[in-house]
Design a protein around this motif. Structure first.
Motif, PDB file in Angstrom:
ATOM      1  N   ASP A  19       0.844  -1.179  -0.062  1.00 15.27           N
ATOM      2  CA  ASP A  19      -0.108  -0.127  -0.026  1.00 15.27           C
ATOM      3  C   ASP A  19       0.830   1.283  -0.103  1.00 15.27           C
ATOM      4  OD1 ASP A  19      -2.393  -1.684  -0.016  1.00 15.27           O
ATOM      5  OD2 ASP A  19      -2.570  -1.374   2.298  1.00 15.27           O
ATOM      6  N   ASP A  20       2.303   1.217   0.271  1.00 14.20           N
ATOM      7  CA  ASP A  20       3.080   2.196   0.296  1.00 14.20           C
ATOM      8  C   ASP A  20       3.111   2.676  -1.257  1.00 14.20           C
ATOM      9  OD1 ASP A  20       3.527   1.921   2.969  1.00 14.20           O
ATOM     10  OD2 ASP A  20       5.471   1.033   2.961  1.00 14.20           O
ATOM     11  N   PRO A  21       3.240   4.219  -1.086  1.00 17.02           N
ATOM     12  CA  PRO A  21       3.331   4.744  -2.305  1.00 17.02           C
ATOM     13  C   PRO A  21       4.799   4.878  -2.835  1.00 17.02           C
ATOM     14  CG  PRO A  21       3.228   6.453  -0.690  1.00 17.02           C
ATOM     15  CD  PRO A  21       3.160   5.090  -0.175  1.00 17.02           C
ATOM     16  N   VAL A  22       4.918   4.822  -4.038  1.00 21.30           N
ATOM     17  CA  VAL A  22       6.557   5.161  -4.566  1.00 21.30           C
ATOM     18  C   VAL A  22       6.809   6.330  -4.530  1.00 21.30           C
ATOM     19  CG1 VAL A  22       7.855   4.803  -6.713  1.00 21.30           C
ATOM     20  CG2 VAL A  22       6.008   2.944  -6.145  1.00 21.30           C
ATOM     21  N   LEU A  23       8.033   6.689  -4.303  1.00 20.11           N
ATOM     22  CA  LEU A  23       8.527   8.188  -3.915  1.00 20.11           C
ATOM     23  C   LEU A  23       9.341   8.590  -5.063  1.00 20.11           C
ATOM     24  CD1 LEU A  23       9.013   8.158  -0.310  1.00 20.11           C
ATOM     25  CD2 LEU A  23       6.888   8.764  -1.556  1.00 20.11           C
ATOM     26  N   ASP A  24       9.523   9.570  -5.572  1.00 21.95           N
ATOM     27  CA  ASP A  24      10.356  10.157  -6.535  1.00 21.95           C
ATOM     28  C   ASP A  24      11.858  10.862  -5.739  1.00 21.95           C
ATOM     29  OD1 ASP A  24       9.973  12.791  -5.458  1.00 21.95           O
ATOM     30  OD2 ASP A  24       9.039  13.298  -7.265  1.00 21.95           O
TER      31      ASP A  24
END
Length: 191
Positions: A19-24
């Motif tokens: 569920d964790d977002p991917v970060l830039d």
């Protein structure tokens, strides 16, 4: 001591869930429909991802020069969310036109000339299921970074041969994106 150990185990479990977002690279969540560059984490190992200049369909390749960002891409999750999340099936598409009469959406195809499953373009956007299985990829944590993976879950009855995406240098010196035992550590930079 027991409570500290339990807290550590719970913390590690929570550290990277699907569920964790991917970060830039600036720590912001990757947004769907927004242009990003996919860049290597390891310096001195080439630049960002781009379209090859071979006959159609165009292969997904890595720029030779580290200073080149490649071409911008967009991500379209199967979930239709606004945020790209870990281990979620995605369509990945270059935000560029090509000379080929086809989409710039990624798809996985077997290339007999190199005896590998390679990422090319010409995929069909959306329409999750067995007919589009080769068009779905995902992003997973890899150490403190990310890797690109082919392991679609858009078909309940399909059993795809999953694998990490890595760089393979062919006889012509092209740095092609293929299924590999050595994952390509990547980061994402907003275009």
């Amino acid at each position: 001591m027991f409570l500290a150990l339990c807290s550590l185990v719970i913390g590690l479990t929570i550290a990277a869930t699907s569920d964790d977002p991917v970060l830039d690279i600036s720590g912001q969540e990757l947004q769907t429909g927004t242009d990003y560059y996919i860049l290597p984490v390891v310096r001195g190992s080439g630049g960002g991802l781009t379209l090859g200049n071979e006959p159609c369909p165009l292969d997904v390749v890595q720029e030779q020069l580290e200073v080149s960002n490649g071409l911008p891409l967009t991500f379209s999750p199967v979930t239709n969310e606004d945020v790209v999340r870990l281990s979620t099936d995605l369509n990945i598409k270059f935000s560029a036109a090509s000379t080929c009469v086809q989409t710039t959406l990624w798809t996985l195809q077997t290339d007999e000339s190199i005896q590998k499953r390679a990422v090319t373009t010409g995929g069909v956007e959306g329409n999750p299921g067995k007919d589009t299985l080769s068009n779905w990829f995902n992003i997973q944590k890899y150490d403190d970074d990310y890797k690109l993976v082919f392991c679609p879950t858009v078909c309940n009855t399909c059993r795809p041969a999953c694998g990490d995406l890595g760089i393979f240098i062919d006889d012509a010196g092209h740095r092609r994106l293929v299924i590999s035992d050595e994952p390509f550590k990547v980061m994402f930079k907003r275009a």
